[in-house]
Design a protein around this motif. Sequence first.
Motif, short mmCIF file in Angstrom:
data_model
loop_
_atom_site.label_atom_id
_atom_site.label_comp_id
_atom_site.label_asym_id
_atom_site.label_seq_id
_atom_site.Cartn_x
_atom_site.Cartn_y
_atom_site.Cartn_z
N TRP A 101 0.81 -1.11 0.03
CA TRP A 101 -0.09 0.12 0.10
C TRP A 101 0.76 1.16 0.18
O TRP A 101 1.75 1.59 0.62
CB TRP A 101 -1.00 0.06 1.17
CG TRP A 101 -1.66 1.20 1.41
CD1 TRP A 101 -1.33 2.36 2.35
CD2 TRP A 101 -2.70 1.65 0.71
NE1 TRP A 101 -2.13 3.27 2.16
CE2 TRP A 101 -3.16 2.85 1.10
CE3 TRP A 101 -3.42 1.46 -0.25
CZ2 TRP A 101 -4.13 3.68 0.80
CZ3 TRP A 101 -4.59 2.09 -0.63
CH2 TRP A 101 -4.83 3.19 -0.36
N LEU A 102 0.62 2.02 -1.10
CA LEU A 102 1.37 3.53 -0.90
C LEU A 102 0.54 4.61 -0.69
O LEU A 102 -0.44 5.01 -1.31
CB LEU A 102 1.92 3.55 -2.65
CG LEU A 102 2.54 2.55 -3.11
CD1 LEU A 102 2.81 2.89 -4.60
CD2 LEU A 102 3.77 2.19 -2.36
N SER A 103 0.71 5.16 0.60
CA SER A 103 -0.05 6.01 1.38
C SER A 103 0.15 7.30 0.56
O SER A 103 -1.07 8.17 0.63
CB SER A 103 0.47 6.03 2.81
OG SER A 103 1.83 6.41 2.82
N ASN A 104 1.30 7.73 -0.17
CA ASN A 104 1.41 8.93 -0.64
C ASN A 104 0.28 9.02 -1.83
O ASN A 104 -0.26 10.07 -2.08
CB ASN A 104 2.73 8.98 -1.07
CG ASN A 104 3.31 8.09 -1.89
OD1 ASN A 104 2.85 7.03 -2.03
ND2 ASN A 104 4.24 8.27 -2.75
N SER A 105 0.26 8.01 -2.67
CA SER A 105 -0.88 8.04 -3.79
C SER A 105 -2.00 7.22 -3.50
O SER A 105 -2.96 7.15 -4.08
CB SER A 105 0.01 7.30 -4.85
OG SER A 105 0.21 5.85 -4.63
N ALA A 157 -5.76 -2.22 8.73
CA ALA A 157 -4.74 -2.53 9.46
C ALA A 157 -3.58 -2.61 8.51
O ALA A 157 -2.43 -2.12 8.92
CB ALA A 157 -4.92 -3.82 10.17
N PHE A 158 -3.69 -3.22 7.33
CA PHE A 158 -2.51 -3.53 6.38
C PHE A 158 -2.12 -2.13 5.88
O PHE A 158 -0.64 -1.88 5.62
CB PHE A 158 -2.83 -4.55 5.68
CG PHE A 158 -1.74 -4.61 4.39
CD1 PHE A 158 -0.56 -5.56 4.60
CD2 PHE A 158 -1.75 -4.13 3.25
CE1 PHE A 158 0.43 -5.57 3.96
CE2 PHE A 158 -0.67 -4.59 2.28
CZ PHE A 158 0.40 -5.26 2.94
N LYS A 159 -2.92 -1.50 5.60
CA LYS A 159 -2.70 0.01 5.15
C LYS A 159 -1.82 0.85 6.14
O LYS A 159 -0.98 1.68 5.66
CB LYS A 159 -3.85 0.74 4.56
CG LYS A 159 -4.49 0.36 3.04
CD LYS A 159 -5.83 0.90 3.00
CE LYS A 159 -6.61 0.12 1.74
NZ LYS A 159 -7.72 0.82 1.43
N GLU A 160 -2.26 0.55 7.32
CA GLU A 160 -1.78 1.43 8.34
C GLU A 160 -0.25 0.82 8.67
O GLU A 160 0.61 1.88 8.74
CB GLU A 160 -2.59 1.23 9.50
CG GLU A 160 -2.23 2.08 10.63
CD GLU A 160 -2.96 1.93 12.14
OE1 GLU A 160 -2.42 2.15 13.37
OE2 GLU A 160 -4.21 1.54 11.80
N ILE A 161 0.18 -0.33 8.51
CA ILE A 161 1.28 -0.79 8.93
C ILE A 161 2.39 -0.54 7.74
O ILE A 161 3.54 -0.21 7.78
CB ILE A 161 1.43 -2.26 9.09
CG1 ILE A 161 1.04 -3.06 8.05
CG2 ILE A 161 0.71 -2.79 10.63
CD1 ILE A 161 1.36 -4.70 8.32
N CYS A 162 1.60 -0.53 6.43
CA CYS A 162 2.48 -0.16 5.37
C CYS A 162 2.64 1.29 5.56
O CYS A 162 3.78 1.81 4.78
CB CYS A 162 1.71 -0.24 4.07
SG CYS A 162 1.49 -2.04 3.67
#
Length: 413
Positions: free
Chosen positions: A310-314, A352-357
């Motif tokens: 998961w790329l939080s910036n995009s 939860a996965f997005k958060e740890i990424c």
Amino acid sequence: MSTLKLFEKEEEELKFFEENEDSDNSSNNSLELLEEIAEILVTGTDWTTATLLDQLVRENIQLNPRFQRRDAWNIVRKSRFIESIILGFPIPHIVLASNQKERGKFVVLDGKQRLLTILQFYGRSETKNNNFSLRGLEFRQDLNGLSYKDLENNSDYASIIAPLDNQTIRTTLIRNWHTESFLYKIFLRLNVESTPLSPQELRQALHPGDFVNFLDDQSVNSQSLRRIFKSKEPDFRMRDNELLMRYMGFHYFLPEYRGTLKAFLDMTCKRLNKEWENKADDIREAANQFECAVESTIDIFGEKNFSRMWLSNSRTYRSQFNRAILDTMVFYFSDPIIRKGAITKKKAIDNAFKEICSSTSNGFRESVEGNTKNIGETYTRLSVWGKALREVLGIDFNVPELLENRIFFNGLH
């Protein structure tokens, strides 16, 4: 797309996040390999097509029947290879290494698709392309539509059969090698400028056994692996087999992992081959749980996004498939209790996965995108995701621990 193109693909190939098996690159290891290089015997021989066929049929050149299902070339490319032999064009040489366990037999290091094509054209392979008819020829278009039997049974083509059978194909034989590390280095060098092949192919040739046979059959028939690769056919690079092998290794031997993936998977092959008689039912059940784990992972994250970073910036998932993430997912979702809980809380698991990424402090991102094979990175991704799952699911289960750079784990429950 022209039917005459050498590679015809109906679907886009799965893009993997690049992660190669590592080996010990220490100076001591390099010196040992240099000493071995000084002792090996490399000879060249001009075997004819007919001689190679005879060696294949007698299984002196070991082209495992299971490999033959992993056919990388389409009929046009096979046909043009046969055309090149007929015309006397230069053929890339075949590289064989002596099988240390069986005298007079050889393991193929380079040239499997060429050898398989010869076997199929002469009608001596039990595959769907056996006895194929020539197609898409460039110079001898008059031979299009003809099989070897057609040529053999028609006296008008006697001038074709002789050069085909008697054409010499340069074959390099490597003897007196001592370590698999040496063959692995040669294997990588041979493939560095060609279509990259999985080291799993060499591993299976060097460590045959009941477990290896089961693993290959299972990966061929696995519906979950077909979904991962978006293909009805087995992956010709054996990456599907490798994914299942990695799962088996971490499932059974995680505490024995020492940071060198190649050695770890080699050990997994040897141990489970040896223990097959006593562990066969358990291994089959583990494979079934792998199927369920992959299906559940796809169900939770979606077929397009599962096992991707998961790329939080995009606010998107990376396009490349990540083996290390799949290892982490199936490690936990192979457990029925964890899997059942995760399916009931799909949205929370995804978040939860997005958060740890997205976190910059837990080391998870580095553990799946950096040097993913180190002990520290292996522990980090399993630990971080395991603890996140425990919090979301409210289920108590064990998570690996790290002590003095060794992973300790006694099972999930």
